[in-house]
Design a protein around this motif. Structure first.
Motif, PDB file in Angstrom:
ATOM      1  N   ALA A 161      -8.406  11.234  82.519  1.00 31.97           N
ATOM      2  CA  ALA A 161      -8.347  11.801  81.166  1.00 31.97           C
ATOM      3  C   ALA A 161      -9.730  11.820  80.525  1.00 31.97           C
ATOM      4  O   ALA A 161     -10.149  12.827  79.931  1.00 31.97           O
ATOM      5  N   LEU A 162     -10.455  10.727  80.629  1.00 32.09           N
ATOM      6  CA  LEU A 162     -11.799  10.667  80.057  1.00 32.09           C
ATOM      7  C   LEU A 162     -12.739  11.638  80.774  1.00 32.09           C
ATOM      8  O   LEU A 162     -13.575  12.288  80.134  1.00 32.09           O
ATOM      9  N   ALA A 163     -12.592  11.754  82.080  1.00 30.67           N
ATOM     10  CA  ALA A 163     -13.431  12.689  82.831  1.00 30.67           C
ATOM     11  C   ALA A 163     -13.204  14.125  82.376  1.00 30.67           C
ATOM     12  O   ALA A 163     -14.125  14.952  82.413  1.00 30.67           O
ATOM     13  N   ASN A 164     -11.997  14.417  81.925  1.00 25.75           N
ATOM     14  CA  ASN A 164     -11.660  15.759  81.451  1.00 25.75           C
ATOM     15  C   ASN A 164     -11.873  15.933  79.957  1.00 25.75           C
ATOM     16  O   ASN A 164     -11.432  16.922  79.369  1.00 25.75           O
ATOM     17  N   GLY A 165     -12.536  14.968  79.328  1.00 28.19           N
ATOM     18  CA  GLY A 165     -12.885  15.091  77.922  1.00 28.19           C
ATOM     19  C   GLY A 165     -11.791  14.734  76.956  1.00 28.19           C
ATOM     20  O   GLY A 165     -11.914  14.976  75.751  1.00 28.19           O
ATOM     21  N   GLN A 166     -10.707  14.145  77.458  1.00 26.14           N
ATOM     22  CA  GLN A 166      -9.612  13.752  76.572  1.00 26.14           C
ATOM     23  C   GLN A 166      -9.879  12.375  75.994  1.00 26.14           C
ATOM     24  O   GLN A 166     -10.556  11.549  76.589  1.00 26.14           O
ATOM     25  N   THR A 167      -9.358  12.132  74.818  1.00 35.53           N
ATOM     26  CA  THR A 167      -9.461  10.805  74.229  1.00 35.53           C
ATOM     27  C   THR A 167      -8.274   9.979  74.677  1.00 35.53           C
ATOM     28  O   THR A 167      -7.215  10.504  75.017  1.00 35.53           O
ATOM     29  N   THR A 168      -8.466   8.684  74.713  1.00 41.66           N
ATOM     30  CA  THR A 168      -7.384   7.798  75.127  1.00 41.66           C
ATOM     31  C   THR A 168      -7.439   6.532  74.320  1.00 41.66           C
ATOM     32  O   THR A 168      -8.512   6.060  73.965  1.00 41.66           O
ATOM     33  N   THR A 169      -6.284   6.007  73.994  1.00 48.99           N
ATOM     34  CA  THR A 169      -6.213   4.751  73.244  1.00 48.99           C
ATOM     35  C   THR A 169      -5.895   3.580  74.157  1.00 48.99           C
ATOM     36  O   THR A 169      -5.809   2.450  73.715  1.00 48.99           O
ATOM     37  N   ALA A 170      -5.737   3.876  75.443  1.00 50.74           N
ATOM     38  CA  ALA A 170      -5.338   2.818  76.373  1.00 50.74           C
ATOM     39  C   ALA A 170      -6.335   1.679  76.404  1.00 50.74           C
ATOM     40  O   ALA A 170      -5.975   0.511  76.487  1.00 50.74           O
ATOM     41  N   ALA A 171      -7.645   2.038  76.309  1.00 43.05           N
ATOM     42  CA  ALA A 171      -8.655   1.001  76.418  1.00 43.05           C
ATOM     43  C   ALA A 171      -8.678   0.078  75.217  1.00 43.05           C
ATOM     44  O   ALA A 171      -9.182  -1.029  75.282  1.00 43.05           O
ATOM     45  N   ALA A 172      -8.138   0.532  74.081  1.00 47.49           N
ATOM     46  CA  ALA A 172      -8.145  -0.294  72.881  1.00 47.49           C
ATOM     47  C   ALA A 172      -7.078  -1.369  72.921  1.00 47.49           C
ATOM     48  O   ALA A 172      -7.092  -2.307  72.141  1.00 47.49           O
ATOM     49  N   LYS A 173      -6.130  -1.224  73.830  1.00 43.43           N
ATOM     50  CA  LYS A 173      -5.046  -2.179  73.928  1.00 43.43           C
ATOM     51  C   LYS A 173      -5.414  -3.258  74.932  1.00 43.43           C
ATOM     52  O   LYS A 173      -5.781  -2.953  76.059  1.00 43.43           O
ATOM     53  N   PRO A 174      -5.350  -4.526  74.552  1.00 40.52           N
ATOM     54  CA  PRO A 174      -5.679  -5.583  75.509  1.00 40.52           C
ATOM     55  C   PRO A 174      -4.694  -5.596  76.663  1.00 40.52           C
ATOM     56  O   PRO A 174      -3.517  -5.287  76.498  1.00 40.52           O
ATOM     57  N   ALA A 175      -5.181  -5.942  77.826  1.00 42.94           N
ATOM     58  CA  ALA A 175      -4.299  -6.023  78.989  1.00 42.94           C
ATOM     59  C   ALA A 175      -3.288  -7.127  78.784  1.00 42.94           C
ATOM     60  O   ALA A 175      -3.613  -8.199  78.274  1.00 42.94           O
ATOM     61  N   PRO A 176      -2.020  -6.887  79.128  1.00 44.48           N
ATOM     62  CA  PRO A 176      -1.007  -7.914  78.935  1.00 44.48           C
ATOM     63  C   PRO A 176      -1.273  -9.116  79.822  1.00 44.48           C
ATOM     64  O   PRO A 176      -1.775  -8.984  80.935  1.00 44.48           O
ATOM     65  N   THR A 177      -0.965 -10.279  79.313  1.00 43.83           N
ATOM     66  CA  THR A 177      -1.123 -11.504  80.082  1.00 43.83           C
ATOM     67  C   THR A 177       0.013 -11.615  81.085  1.00 43.83           C
ATOM     68  O   THR A 177       1.180 -11.481  80.734  1.00 43.83           O
ATOM     69  N   ALA A 178      -0.359 -11.811  82.337  1.00 43.29           N
ATOM     70  CA  ALA A 178       0.666 -11.920  83.372  1.00 43.29           C
ATOM     71  C   ALA A 178       1.450 -13.203  83.188  1.00 43.29           C
ATOM     72  O   ALA A 178       0.896 -14.270  82.958  1.00 43.29           O
ATOM     73  N   LYS A 179       2.768 -13.114  83.242  1.00 39.96           N
ATOM     74  CA  LYS A 179       3.626 -14.275  83.101  1.00 39.96           C
ATOM     75  C   LYS A 179       4.414 -14.477  84.384  1.00 39.96           C
ATOM     76  O   LYS A 179       4.887 -13.519  84.994  1.00 39.96           O
ATOM     77  N   PRO A 180       4.539 -15.710  84.817  1.00 37.68           N
ATOM     78  CA  PRO A 180       5.334 -15.953  86.025  1.00 37.68           C
ATOM     79  C   PRO A 180       6.759 -15.452  85.855  1.00 37.68           C
ATOM     80  O   PRO A 180       7.354 -15.593  84.792  1.00 37.68           O
ATOM     81  N   GLN A 181       7.293 -14.870  86.912  1.00 36.11           N
ATOM     82  CA  GLN A 181       8.647 -14.340  86.893  1.00 36.11           C
ATOM     83  C   GLN A 181       9.492 -15.167  87.862  1.00 36.11           C
ATOM     84  O   GLN A 181       9.401 -15.023  89.072  1.00 36.11           O
ATOM     85  N   ALA A 182      10.321 -16.071  87.291  1.00 30.11           N
ATOM     86  CA  ALA A 182      11.064 -17.018  88.115  1.00 30.11           C
ATOM     87  C   ALA A 182      11.939 -16.316  89.142  1.00 30.11           C
ATOM     88  O   ALA A 182      12.096 -16.772  90.270  1.00 30.11           O
ATOM     89  N   ALA A 183      12.519 -15.187  88.760  1.00 29.38           N
ATOM     90  CA  ALA A 183      13.431 -14.483  89.657  1.00 29.38           C
ATOM     91  C   ALA A 183      12.710 -13.919  90.873  1.00 29.38           C
ATOM     92  O   ALA A 183      13.337 -13.544  91.855  1.00 29.38           O
ATOM     93  N   SER A 184      11.383 -13.863  90.803  1.00 29.28           N
ATOM     94  CA  SER A 184      10.631 -13.244  91.890  1.00 29.28           C
ATOM     95  C   SER A 184      10.022 -14.274  92.842  1.00 29.28           C
ATOM     96  O   SER A 184       9.253 -13.907  93.716  1.00 29.28           O
ATOM     97  N   VAL A 185      10.342 -15.552  92.676  1.00 25.92           N
ATOM     98  CA  VAL A 185       9.807 -16.583  93.564  1.00 25.92           C
ATOM     99  C   VAL A 185      10.293 -16.311  94.989  1.00 25.92           C
ATOM    100  O   VAL A 185      11.494 -16.192  95.228  1.00 25.92           O
TER     101      VAL A 185
END
Length: 271
Positions: free
Chosen positions: A163-187
């Motif tokens: 999107a940025l390469a094509n000159g579009q604006t994006t708000t994705a970078a303004a959002k902090p990456a979510p903190t990964a949380k352990p998923q008990a069901a996936s052990v």
């Protein structure tokens, strides 16, 4: 043959790195990677001939730099797979593509990449597309995990890069990456559930995707002194492995080596 680099590069790494011939294959893809380290020099030094890694990339991107590493006239060893069952999803992956590595701004599990780095990557992608007549879209600009079995490109949103390469604006970078949380069901079966954080010692460790085995697909390096949250652990073979889920994939990290006499060597600490 004269070397070819983007006019956007801020410098060229003078070290001799692993590369091969394109064998006449036309360049029609760009593959995006993350370093799996917050140190650009650690990443680039693994590409130097003699390191034994047999990996490389055409460019290294940081918030302030675009560094030329391998000439575009040559094939870098960046997306050919690890062998065995890890079969690339397109023919001649290294010969037909240009590989762009991006330094991380944080370690595992999010492997974030600074917005400034993403912007520089997007500028480079657009320049390459223009010069080779490659459509600047998601069919031609790919994440490493869209070519082979890997957790790379980590926290990079390739949609945002395009999107940025094509000159579009994006708000994705303004959002902090979510903190990964352990998923008990996936052990995984055979693992003991335990929420904790591993703090690495002074040597980087390669994590594995899909299976707790040193022959499984490589995900990326946990840098020296980096941290790695985990939801479970198990002793398998000569190693103690810890586990978490990232982007729906099971990721495993060896953290302790067991010896024939029953003693073991931890590679870091736990908290």
């Amino acid at each position: 043959m004269a070397e070819t680099y983007s006019s956007l590069i801020t410098s060229k790494n003078p070290k001799a790195m692993y590369y091969g011939s394109r064998n006449g294959v036309k360049i029609d893809r760009i593959v995006i990677h993350h370093n799996a380290t917050t140190d650009k020099n650690v990443a680039m030094n693994t590409w130097v001939q003699g390191s034994g890694a047999y990996t490389s990339a055409h460019y290294e991107v940081t918030p302030t730099e675009i560094i030329g590493c391998i000439s575009e006239t040559d094939a870098a060893y960046h997306c050919g797979g690890t062998g065995g069952s890890d079969i690339p999803k397109m023919a001649n992956p290294n010969q037909r593509s240009i590989g762009i590595e991006n330094v991380n701004s944080s370690g595992a599990p999010n492997w974030s990449v600074a917005h400034e780095t993403i912007v520089n990557c997007a500028k480079l992608v657009k320049d390459i597309c223009n010069r080779y007549g490659i459509p600047c879209d998601r069919q031609h600009v790919l994440g490493h995990n869209e070519v082979t079995a890997t957790a790379c490109p980590g926290g990079i949103n390739v949609d945002e890069v395009v999107a940025l390469a094509n000159g579009q604006t994006t708000t994705a970078a303004a959002k902090p990456a979510p903190t990964a949380k352990p998923q008990a069901a996936s052990v995984p079966a055979g693992f003991t559930a335990e929420n904790g954080t591993f703090v690495n010692g002074d040597t980087e460790i390669m994590n594995r995707v899909g299976s707790p085995s040193t022959s499984a697909a490589k995900g990326g390096y946990l840098p020296a002194y980096g941290t790695w949250p985990y939801d479970s652990w198990a002793k398998i073979g000569n190693y103690t492995w810890i586990h978490h889920v990232y982007n729906g994939q099971h990721i495993y990290l060896p953290v302790r080596q067991w010896h024939a006499n029953g003693t073991s060597t931890p590679w870091g600490t736990f908290k």
